[in-house]
Design a protein around this motif. Structure first.
Motif, PDB file in Angstrom:
ATOM      1  N   ALA A 150       0.815  -1.205   0.000  1.00  0.00           N
ATOM      2  CA  ALA A 150       0.000   0.000   0.000  1.00  0.00           C
ATOM      3  C   ALA A 150       0.845   1.250   0.000  1.00  0.00           C
ATOM      4  O   ALA A 150       0.516   2.232  -0.652  1.00  0.00           O
ATOM      5  N   ALA A 151       1.948   1.236   0.739  1.00  0.00           N
ATOM      6  CA  ALA A 151       2.764   2.441   0.834  1.00  0.00           C
ATOM      7  C   ALA A 151       3.595   2.663  -0.402  1.00  0.00           C
ATOM      8  O   ALA A 151       3.969   3.791  -0.694  1.00  0.00           O
ATOM      9  N   ALA A 152       3.907   1.601  -1.138  1.00  0.00           N
ATOM     10  CA  ALA A 152       4.659   1.726  -2.388  1.00  0.00           C
ATOM     11  C   ALA A 152       5.939   2.517  -2.172  1.00  0.00           C
ATOM     12  O   ALA A 152       6.135   3.599  -2.718  1.00  0.00           O
ATOM     13  N   ALA A 153       6.812   1.968  -1.349  1.00  0.00           N
ATOM     14  CA  ALA A 153       8.142   2.522  -1.083  1.00  0.00           C
ATOM     15  C   ALA A 153       8.110   3.747  -0.170  1.00  0.00           C
ATOM     16  O   ALA A 153       9.125   4.360   0.080  1.00  0.00           O
ATOM     17  N   GLU A 154       6.934   4.117   0.372  1.00  0.00           N
ATOM     18  CA  GLU A 154       6.863   5.218   1.331  1.00  0.00           C
ATOM     19  C   GLU A 154       6.868   4.638   2.746  1.00  0.00           C
ATOM     20  O   GLU A 154       6.327   3.573   2.991  1.00  0.00           O
ATOM     21  N   GLU A 155       7.471   5.352   3.669  1.00  0.00           N
ATOM     22  CA  GLU A 155       7.507   4.879   5.041  1.00  0.00           C
ATOM     23  C   GLU A 155       6.126   4.996   5.671  1.00  0.00           C
ATOM     24  O   GLU A 155       5.412   5.960   5.460  1.00  0.00           O
ATOM     25  N   ALA A 156       5.760   4.002   6.481  1.00  0.00           N
ATOM     26  CA  ALA A 156       4.467   4.029   7.167  1.00  0.00           C
ATOM     27  C   ALA A 156       4.685   3.663   8.623  1.00  0.00           C
ATOM     28  O   ALA A 156       5.028   2.536   8.938  1.00  0.00           O
ATOM     29  N   ASP A 157       4.518   4.627   9.502  1.00  0.00           N
ATOM     30  CA  ASP A 157       4.689   4.402  10.926  1.00  0.00           C
ATOM     31  C   ASP A 157       3.334   4.071  11.534  1.00  0.00           C
ATOM     32  O   ASP A 157       2.484   4.939  11.695  1.00  0.00           O
ATOM     33  N   MET A 158       3.113   2.795  11.849  1.00  0.00           N
ATOM     34  CA  MET A 158       1.834   2.344  12.414  1.00  0.00           C
ATOM     35  C   MET A 158       1.913   2.182  13.925  1.00  0.00           C
ATOM     36  O   MET A 158       1.067   1.532  14.541  1.00  0.00           O
ATOM     37  N   GLY A 159       2.926   2.790  14.526  1.00  0.00           N
ATOM     38  CA  GLY A 159       3.139   2.616  15.952  1.00  0.00           C
ATOM     39  C   GLY A 159       1.951   3.025  16.796  1.00  0.00           C
ATOM     40  O   GLY A 159       1.637   2.381  17.807  1.00  0.00           O
ATOM     41  N   ALA A 160       1.261   4.108  16.395  1.00  0.00           N
ATOM     42  CA  ALA A 160       0.112   4.586  17.175  1.00  0.00           C
ATOM     43  C   ALA A 160      -1.018   3.566  17.172  1.00  0.00           C
ATOM     44  O   ALA A 160      -1.735   3.405  18.164  1.00  0.00           O
ATOM     45  N   TRP A 161      -1.200   2.864  16.035  1.00  0.00           N
ATOM     46  CA  TRP A 161      -2.231   1.829  15.963  1.00  0.00           C
ATOM     47  C   TRP A 161      -1.815   0.582  16.751  1.00  0.00           C
ATOM     48  O   TRP A 161      -2.658  -0.084  17.370  1.00  0.00           O
ATOM     49  N   VAL A 162      -0.498   0.267  16.739  1.00  0.00           N
ATOM     50  CA  VAL A 162      -0.012  -0.920  17.447  1.00  0.00           C
ATOM     51  C   VAL A 162      -0.326  -0.820  18.938  1.00  0.00           C
ATOM     52  O   VAL A 162      -0.660  -1.814  19.590  1.00  0.00           O
ATOM     53  N   GLU A 163      -0.259   0.393  19.474  1.00  0.00           N
ATOM     54  CA  GLU A 163      -0.507   0.595  20.905  1.00  0.00           C
ATOM     55  C   GLU A 163      -1.943   0.263  21.306  1.00  0.00           C
ATOM     56  O   GLU A 163      -2.231   0.076  22.489  1.00  0.00           O
ATOM     57  N   LEU A 164      -2.868   0.191  20.328  1.00  0.00           N
ATOM     58  CA  LEU A 164      -4.258  -0.152  20.634  1.00  0.00           C
ATOM     59  C   LEU A 164      -4.477  -1.657  20.750  1.00  0.00           C
ATOM     60  O   LEU A 164      -5.606  -2.111  20.928  1.00  0.00           O
ATOM     61  N   ILE A 218     -11.637   2.520  21.090  1.00  0.00           N
ATOM     62  CA  ILE A 218     -11.284   1.161  20.634  1.00  0.00           C
ATOM     63  C   ILE A 218     -10.792   0.282  21.783  1.00  0.00           C
ATOM     64  O   ILE A 218     -11.257  -0.861  21.934  1.00  0.00           O
ATOM     65  N   PRO A 219      -9.858   0.744  22.642  1.00  0.00           N
ATOM     66  CA  PRO A 219      -9.435  -0.128  23.752  1.00  0.00           C
ATOM     67  C   PRO A 219     -10.582  -0.489  24.696  1.00  0.00           C
ATOM     68  O   PRO A 219     -10.655  -1.625  25.184  1.00  0.00           O
ATOM     69  N   GLU A 220     -11.505   0.453  24.945  1.00  0.00           N
ATOM     70  CA  GLU A 220     -12.636   0.171  25.830  1.00  0.00           C
ATOM     71  C   GLU A 220     -13.557  -0.878  25.218  1.00  0.00           C
ATOM     72  O   GLU A 220     -14.036  -1.781  25.906  1.00  0.00           O
ATOM     73  N   ILE A 221     -13.811  -0.765  23.910  1.00  0.00           N
ATOM     74  CA  ILE A 221     -14.691  -1.735  23.241  1.00  0.00           C
ATOM     75  C   ILE A 221     -14.034  -3.106  23.205  1.00  0.00           C
ATOM     76  O   ILE A 221     -14.679  -4.131  23.457  1.00  0.00           O
TER      77      ILE A 221
END
Length: 676
Positions: A98-112, A138-141
């Motif tokens: 999806a990123a096609a050679a672009e960096e994607a920092d998913m760290g904020a989503w990982v914390e959920l 999301i964490p509460e649900i």
């Protein structure tokens, strides 16, 4: 040969590493291929040395080769294609596609604490981090809590409940393949068809990034009920308007029983349900989900209810709602005379929360978007058509939403503005479903389109880049004003919300705006009231545009009167035929002299005169309007604008000489200086 545990450790480290996605994938690819080569060689050697273990070695080799082939194939797939069932690193591979050679920092989503499959699907959608409502809910649900979520429009409420629902479905059916499906996992109630379709589209977009996905079914009016019944039999996530869903469920006990096993009940835009005339149907649905007659007396609060989570979302809620729910044992019945607050409280009590809900309010102190600029235009009640057109002419090439309080106003304004050469689309609840969806699609596709709509378009619709909202009628309530204005200035964009007010409406409108912007401190005392600005339009400009507006209005009124007359005439003719009496149109429409008295007599007389315009007269009016529209209207420049330095006189004169202003000699820098 790297072991599986070593590969998992490598994957975790790479996920957090600060390097490009292609570099991460290259390392993983090398590790997987090294493991594959070693396994393959080991399989061959084992087969040669021990004939008795030949069958087991071949089986191991085939299994591993299948996994490796799938992993290698995923690396070569384009981003738009779905993944096949693969290994635990599929999420990283999906991000790389999806990123096609672009960096994607998913760290904020990982914390959920989301699964890698959901993270992969989110990454494909291009969402680098969760919104505030998603981060809080999301964490509460996921922890099993009931939630009441309040967030302004455009804040990502759909995925706030959509992600946990899909996560739960994956946990139930995708990980444990031998579990038998017992019915839908979730039911989502929406007040309007358009919002239901939008919710469905957003959740389907999330599911498109999954190897296997739940079946999302949309149940709304205007579509085949038999087709929807067949779809419900295999549906995993049901998104529906209460009226049509109850029409499908009512009387079908087998289907109702399958719905009692749902894991989630979601009510989106809950405060709109009873206003949309769907409160009773929502109550009936909730009763069916709880295996209870909604009309029965609720004397047993300790009755055993089917387990489920209840999630309620909206942009507008009473902040004291949670404390009221906790204090009162049960709410009174919400009758016709009940206030909106009482009805809302009763609806919440009817939802039968399994535990005390978590109330999550992420609205800013002001419920209006920070990029929104507001104003009002004072004009006569009979001049609103003229001033609406004047605003649209003075501020062209903007995607504009015009809100009215009635369907009849939409039916009249849309053809009137179309006669004036504007790209106008109607939207109201009495249009067939295909026509409604077509209007929304065309409005979203065209940069300079105008959508004239009732409040059916005020809730939840996420149409990108709406530049301005014009309120032809003053909103009846503060929350309606919030939702209408929320169609523009979404996200980090700016926008304009302008109300057309008759003189007697100015003071109530200012009070309404003050109520919307009221901020409360700890003592609940109101701070300084917000003052909505009055926007000035030179009346000379409006008067020069008046002849064309009057002509367009006469043509539109004549067409509507003829259509209405034909419909009424046909109905009366059929009724007379069934009764066996002679039909006399003059007698039935009360057109004899002296019959025009009483309430509505003047309107009926005007409608009759409009119906009697001949084709030649209509043709003459259209020719006159075409001539009027072709004229160059020199609107001039007010002296106060020149002295204020708001007009580039040189550019204005050059445009006049070159004739490049589309028939209007205009200057200025946007709508009344309110730059977008």
């Amino acid at each position: 040969m790297p072991s599986m545990s070593l590969l998992k450790g490598l994957g975790t480290a790479l996920w957090k590493a600060r390097m490009s996605i292609p570099a991460k994938l290259a390392i993983l690819k090398v590790a997987w291929r090294a493991r594959a080569a070693k396994k393959k060689a080991a399989g061959k050697d084992g087969a040669k040395k021990d004939a008795g273990k030949k069958q087991k070695a071949r089986k191991d080799k085939d299994n591993n080769n299948n996994k490796l082939a799938a992993a290698d194939k995923e690396l070569q797939k384009p981003a738009s294609r779905k993944q096949q069932q693969g290994n635990s690193f599929d999420a990283l591979m999906a991000v790389g596609d999806a990123a096609a050679a672009e960096e994607a920092d998913m760290g904020a989503w990982v914390e959920l604490n989301l699964s890698t499959r959901i993270l992969s699907a989110i990454a494909k959608l291009g969402f680098a981090k969760p919104t505030l409502i998603q981060e809080k809910t999301i964490p509460e649900i996921l922890a099993g809590e009931d939630v009441i979520g309040k967030a302004q429009t455009g804040s990502g409420k759909t995925l706030a409940f959509g992600i946990p629902i899909v996560e739960k479905w994956l946990e139930l059916y995708e990980e444990r393949r031998n579990v038998k499906r017992e019915g839908p996992t979730a039911v989502v109630l929406s007040p309007t068809r358009e919002l239901a379709k939008q919710l469905s589209d957003h959740i389907k977009a999330l599911c498109d990034g999954l190897p296997t996905a739940p079946y999302v079914c949309t149940v709304t009016g205007g579509l085949s009920i038999h087709k929807q019944q067949r779809q419900l039999e295999k549906a995993d996530i049901v998104i529906a308007t209460p009226g049509r869903l109850w029409e499908v469920l009512d009387g079908d006990m087998s289907l109702q029983n399958s719905f009692t096993k749902i894991k989630f009940l979601v009510v989106d835009e809950a405060d709109r349900l009873f206003k949309a005339g769907q409160f009773k149907e929502a109550e009936d649905i909730i009763g069916a989900l709880d295996r209870k007659d909604p009309d029965a007396e609720d004397d047993d609060d300790d009755e055993e209810l089917p387990p489920r989570q209840t999630l309620v979302f909206s942009a507008t809620f009473d902040k004291n709602l949670q404390s009221k729910l906790a204090v009162r044992g049960k709410a009174p019945k919400a009758g016709a005379g009940s206030s909106d607050e009482e009805k809302m409280e009763y609806l919440m009590k009817s939802l039968k929360f399994r535990s005390e809900p978590k109330f999550i309010d992420v609205n800013p102190a002001s419920q209006m978007a920070s990029g929104l600029k507001e104003g009002l235009i004072e004009c006569g009640a009979m001049e609103k058509d003229l001033y609406l057109y004047t605003v649209l002419v003075l501020n062209p090439n903007k995607r504009t939403l015009v809100f009215t309080n009635s369907i009849s106003a939409v039916r009249r304004l849309a053809p009137l503005l179309q006669n004036l050469g504007l790209s106008v689309l109607p939207l109201h609840s009495q249009m067939i479903q295909k026509a409604r969806l077509r209007s929304i699609e065309r409005f979203a596709a065209s940069r300079n389109s105008i959508l004239v709509a009732t409040d059916v378009a005020a809730r939840g619709l996420d149409i990108k880049e709406v530049d301005q909202v014009l309120h032809y009628h003053v909103p009846r309530q503060a929350d309606t004003y919030i939702h209408r204005s929320g169609r523009t200035a979404r996200g980090d964009r700016s926008g304009v919300s302008v109300i057309l007010c008759s003189p007697e409406e100015v003071l109530p409108t200012r009070r309404l705006a003050g109520k919307v912007h009221a901020e409360r401190d700890g003592s609940t005392s109101l701070k300084r009231e917000h003052f909505i600005e009055t926007l000035l339009i030179d009346r000379k400009i409006a008067q020069r545009l008046k002849p064309r507006v009057d002509l367009a209005k006469r043509i539109a009124d004549a067409v509507l009167a003829k259509e209405k007359g034909h419909s009424e005439d046909q109905w009366l003719r059929n009724a007379a035929e069934e009764l066996g009496v002679d039909y006399d149109s003059e007698e039935f429409d009360g057109s004899a002299p002296g019959n025009w008295g009483g309430r509505g007599g003047g309107r009926k007389k005007k409608e009759k005169e409009a119906r009697q315009l001949s084709k030649a007269e209509m043709g003459a009016l259209r020719a006159q309007l075409r001539e009027e529209l072709s004229k160059r209207v020199n609107l001039g420049v007010s002296e106060k604008y020149i002295t204020g330095g708001r007009v580039d006189i040189g550019a204005l004169l050059r445009e006049k000489e070159q004739g490049t202003v589309g028939g209007l000699f205009l200057g200025g820098d946007g709508l009344f200086g309110m730059n977008l």
